[in-house]
Design a protein around this motif. Structure first.
Motif, PDB file in Angstrom:
ATOM      1  N   LEU A 321     -21.678  40.586 -54.900  1.00  0.00           N
ATOM      2  CA  LEU A 321     -22.954  40.760 -55.587  1.00  0.00           C
ATOM      3  C   LEU A 321     -24.026  41.280 -54.641  1.00  0.00           C
ATOM      4  N   VAL A 322     -24.026  40.790 -53.400  1.00  0.00           N
ATOM      5  CA  VAL A 322     -25.022  41.246 -52.432  1.00  0.00           C
ATOM      6  C   VAL A 322     -24.835  42.724 -52.116  1.00  0.00           C
ATOM      7  N   TYR A 323     -23.596  43.166 -51.987  1.00  0.00           N
ATOM      8  CA  TYR A 323     -23.358  44.588 -51.709  1.00  0.00           C
ATOM      9  C   TYR A 323     -23.879  45.461 -52.855  1.00  0.00           C
ATOM     10  N   ASP A 324     -23.562  45.066 -54.104  1.00  0.00           N
ATOM     11  CA  ASP A 324     -24.055  45.835 -55.253  1.00  0.00           C
ATOM     12  C   ASP A 324     -25.575  45.781 -55.348  1.00  0.00           C
ATOM     13  N   LEU A 325     -26.174  44.623 -55.014  1.00  0.00           N
ATOM     14  CA  LEU A 325     -27.625  44.499 -55.046  1.00  0.00           C
ATOM     15  C   LEU A 325     -28.262  45.426 -54.021  1.00  0.00           C
ATOM     16  N   ARG A 326     -27.703  45.536 -52.857  1.00  0.00           N
ATOM     17  CA  ARG A 326     -28.237  46.454 -51.844  1.00  0.00           C
ATOM     18  C   ARG A 326     -28.185  47.893 -52.334  1.00  0.00           C
ATOM     19  N   CYS A 327     -27.086  48.257 -52.968  1.00  0.00           N
ATOM     20  CA  CYS A 327     -26.979  49.620 -53.500  1.00  0.00           C
ATOM     21  C   CYS A 327     -28.033  49.871 -54.582  1.00  0.00           C
ATOM     22  N   ASP A 328     -28.248  48.880 -55.461  1.00  0.00           N
ATOM     23  CA  ASP A 328     -29.264  49.027 -56.513  1.00  0.00           C
ATOM     24  C   ASP A 328     -30.653  49.219 -55.910  1.00  0.00           C
ATOM     25  N   ILE A 329     -30.987  48.402 -54.924  1.00  0.00           N
ATOM     26  CA  ILE A 329     -32.313  48.506 -54.292  1.00  0.00           C
ATOM     27  C   ILE A 329     -32.484  49.865 -53.631  1.00  0.00           C
ATOM     28  N   ARG A 330     -31.474  50.299 -52.906  1.00  0.00           N
ATOM     29  CA  ARG A 330     -31.556  51.572 -52.187  1.00  0.00           C
ATOM     30  C   ARG A 330     -31.749  52.737 -53.153  1.00  0.00           C
ATOM     31  N   GLU A 331     -30.952  52.767 -54.213  1.00  0.00           N
ATOM     32  CA  GLU A 331     -31.043  53.873 -55.165  1.00  0.00           C
ATOM     33  C   GLU A 331     -32.389  53.875 -55.890  1.00  0.00           C
ATOM     34  N   ALA A 332     -32.846  52.690 -56.325  1.00  0.00           N
ATOM     35  CA  ALA A 332     -34.102  52.626 -57.085  1.00  0.00           C
ATOM     36  C   ALA A 332     -35.303  53.013 -56.226  1.00  0.00           C
ATOM     37  N   LEU A 333     -35.343  52.546 -54.977  1.00  0.00           N
ATOM     38  CA  LEU A 333     -36.494  52.838 -54.132  1.00  0.00           C
ATOM     39  C   LEU A 333     -36.530  54.299 -53.696  1.00  0.00           C
ATOM     40  N   VAL A 334     -35.382  54.893 -53.446  1.00  0.00           N
ATOM     41  CA  VAL A 334     -35.370  56.316 -53.090  1.00  0.00           C
ATOM     42  C   VAL A 334     -35.837  57.163 -54.260  1.00  0.00           C
ATOM     43  N   ALA A 335     -35.361  56.839 -55.467  1.00  0.00           N
ATOM     44  CA  ALA A 335     -35.816  57.582 -56.653  1.00  0.00           C
ATOM     45  C   ALA A 335     -37.306  57.393 -56.873  1.00  0.00           C
ATOM     46  N   TRP A 336     -37.816  56.175 -56.646  1.00  0.00           N
ATOM     47  CA  TRP A 336     -39.252  55.926 -56.842  1.00  0.00           C
ATOM     48  C   TRP A 336     -40.090  56.664 -55.802  1.00  0.00           C
ATOM     49  N   LEU A 337     -39.643  56.714 -54.571  1.00  0.00           N
ATOM     50  CA  LEU A 337     -40.378  57.455 -53.540  1.00  0.00           C
ATOM     51  C   LEU A 337     -40.426  58.944 -53.859  1.00  0.00           C
ATOM     52  N   GLN A 338     -39.317  59.473 -54.350  1.00  0.00           N
ATOM     53  CA  GLN A 338     -39.305  60.891 -54.698  1.00  0.00           C
ATOM     54  C   GLN A 338     -40.264  61.211 -55.839  1.00  0.00           C
ATOM     55  N   ALA A 339     -40.357  60.290 -56.816  1.00  0.00           N
ATOM     56  CA  ALA A 339     -41.183  60.564 -58.000  1.00  0.00           C
ATOM     57  C   ALA A 339     -42.637  60.154 -57.817  1.00  0.00           C
ATOM     58  N   GLU A 340     -42.913  59.010 -57.200  1.00  0.00           N
ATOM     59  CA  GLU A 340     -44.260  58.458 -57.159  1.00  0.00           C
ATOM     60  C   GLU A 340     -44.955  58.610 -55.799  1.00  0.00           C
ATOM     61  N   MET A 341     -44.188  58.708 -54.732  1.00  0.00           N
ATOM     62  CA  MET A 341     -44.820  58.777 -53.414  1.00  0.00           C
ATOM     63  C   MET A 341     -44.052  59.768 -52.529  1.00  0.00           C
ATOM     64  N   PRO A 342     -44.003  61.039 -52.944  1.00  0.00           N
ATOM     65  CA  PRO A 342     -43.236  62.017 -52.159  1.00  0.00           C
ATOM     66  C   PRO A 342     -43.783  62.207 -50.743  1.00  0.00           C
ATOM     67  N   GLY A 343     -45.058  61.961 -50.552  1.00  0.00           N
ATOM     68  CA  GLY A 343     -45.620  62.100 -49.217  1.00  0.00           C
ATOM     69  C   GLY A 343     -45.122  61.045 -48.246  1.00  0.00           C
ATOM     70  N   ALA A 344     -44.497  59.990 -48.768  1.00  0.00           N
ATOM     71  CA  ALA A 344     -43.998  58.940 -47.902  1.00  0.00           C
ATOM     72  C   ALA A 344     -42.602  59.224 -47.373  1.00  0.00           C
ATOM     73  N   LEU A 345     -41.967  60.291 -47.873  1.00  0.00           N
ATOM     74  CA  LEU A 345     -40.653  60.636 -47.357  1.00  0.00           C
ATOM     75  C   LEU A 345     -40.765  61.116 -45.913  1.00  0.00           C
ATOM     76  N   PRO A 346     -39.767  60.927 -45.089  1.00  0.00           N
ATOM     77  CA  PRO A 346     -39.854  61.312 -43.672  1.00  0.00           C
ATOM     78  C   PRO A 346     -40.161  62.796 -43.504  1.00  0.00           C
ATOM     79  N   ARG A 347     -41.090  63.109 -42.583  1.00  0.00           N
ATOM     80  CA  ARG A 347     -41.485  64.484 -42.302  1.00  0.00           C
ATOM     81  C   ARG A 347     -41.517  64.712 -40.798  1.00  0.00           C
ATOM     82  N   THR A 348     -41.270  65.959 -40.414  1.00  0.00           N
ATOM     83  CA  THR A 348     -41.356  66.348 -39.014  1.00  0.00           C
ATOM     84  C   THR A 348     -42.635  67.163 -38.824  1.00  0.00           C
ATOM     85  N   ARG A 349     -43.494  66.727 -37.937  1.00  0.00           N
ATOM     86  CA  ARG A 349     -44.779  67.380 -37.704  1.00  0.00           C
ATOM     87  C   ARG A 349     -44.700  68.297 -36.478  1.00  0.00           C
ATOM     88  N   ALA A 350     -45.398  69.443 -36.557  1.00  0.00           N
ATOM     89  CA  ALA A 350     -45.482  70.386 -35.440  1.00  0.00           C
ATOM     90  C   ALA A 350     -46.890  70.943 -35.367  1.00  0.00           C
TER      91      ALA A 350
END
Length: 369
Positions: A321-350
């Protein structure tokens, strides 16, 4: 008494020395009838008792029948003056058969008792720690008990032969080179046998435990008298000798309880809103049926040159159950960052400059050339 004397005299007087043969046939017939009566009486006696006694009477029917036949043959052939060689052979054969029957009966009785005892425990429940303890201990002790019964029976059989008995006594007394060779040859077996006893008593592993061994994650599927079978997550089987778990370090994820804490590592930009991310993670975890409502946290665990490390932890009732829960959290948070907070995704500055006085670097001069 007179009937027995008459029967003995009649059998002795049979022509051609056929008396022992006829006596043996009569003894077998009487023994089979006596066993039939005994079994009916024993079945009625244990009818109102617990399952162990009922199973013992039913499953030991064949060894008890052979015991009746053996005893009858021994009593029937005792009065006859058989040739010396035949007499020794018959007596030794009946003695060996008696030892084998006793060992057979003991093994079956022990197996019945252990089977009935282990039926009280089930591995299907989510918190099956107590069941895993008893089942592991029972199966290991059952195999060790069977080995001890076999070894004891074999030793008793060998001791019936005079030459073997004298050889064994002299070998133990001398403790010479032969004993050393045999000791080295039996070392792996003895190591695993002793390791099995240690595992049954201390229980560093149990049936259905989640382990990491040699870099592989899996669950203990079977514990034999010499090795352990680990079912890896992709259905491969890892075979590990028993003494490995006494001599080598390994991870046991279900040693005291099946509950575990899972961690999800996220790498986001330094400008990420951690408070919003924490709220979204809490929403995802609380909506999951795999969370056991015990442990949850979102923390910034590291700051690096290009990313910020955020760790989300949550607990579950078992490793699966813990393994599946980790996968659920990872997938949901990545999708939420892409949709609601794209600026929070890792960026390389120059940094880019148009200063004409700044001399190009050596690498730039090479490229331009």
């Amino acid at each position: 008494m007179m009937t027995l004397e008459f029967l003995r005299g009649w059998l002795t007087a049979l022509p051609g020395g056929s008396g022992p043969f006829v006596a043996a046939l009569l003894a077998v017939a009487v023994a089979l009838m006596a066993h039939w009566l005994w079994h009916r009486v024993a079945t009625r006696i244990v009818a109102g008792r617990d399952l162990f006694w009922r199973s013992l009477v039913q499953r030991t029917r064949r060894p008890v029948r052979l015991a009746f036949v053996t005893l009858a043959l021994f009593l029937a052939l005792a009065p006859f003056d058989l040739p010396d060689g035949l007499n020794v052979f018959v007596r030794r054969a009946l003695t060996v058969l008696t030892i084998v029957l006793i060992a057979w009966w003991l093994r079956m009785a022990f197996s019945i008792w252990m089977t009935i005892h282990l039926r009280q425990f089930s591995l299907d429940s989510e918190d099956n720690l107590n069941a895993r303890k008893h089942i592991t201990q029972g199966r290991i002790l059952q195999r060790i008990g069977n080995i001890l019964i076999y070894v004891g029976a074999l030793a008793a059989v060998l001791m019936t032969f005079e030459t073997v008995r004298h050889y064994g006594v002299s070998l133990l007394a001398s403790a010479g080179a032969a004993g050393i060779v045999v000791g080295f040859a039996l070392q792996p077996l003895l190591k695993n046998l002793i390791a099995g006893i240690q595992l049954a008593v201390t229980q560093p592993i149990r049936i259905d435990d989640a382990l990491i061994v040699e870099g592989e994650w899996g669950q203990v599927e079977e514990i034999t008298s010499t090795y352990v079978v680990i079912k890896i997550w992709d259905w491969r089987r890892l075979i590990v000798p028993l003494n490995y778990f006494i001599e080598q370090p390994f991870q046991n994820w279900t040693r005291e309880t099946a509950s575990l804490i899972g961690a999800v590592m996220l790498y986001v930009d330094h400008t990420a809103d951690v408070a919003r991310l924490r709220e979204k993670a809490r929403e995802v975890v609380e909506a999951s049926p795999r969370w056991d409502r015990n442990v949850f946290a979102v923390q910034v665990t590291d700051i690096r040159e290009t990313v910020m490390e955020v760790r989300v932890i949550a607990s579950g009732r078992n490793a699966g159950l813990v393994y599946d829960l980790r996968c659920d959290i990872r997938e949901a948070l990545v999708a939420w960052l892409q949709a609601e907070m794209p600026g929070a995704l890792p960026r390389t500055r120059a940094e880019v400059t148009s200063d004409p006085d700044r001399r190009p670097s050596a690498a730039a001069e090479v490229d331009e050339g």
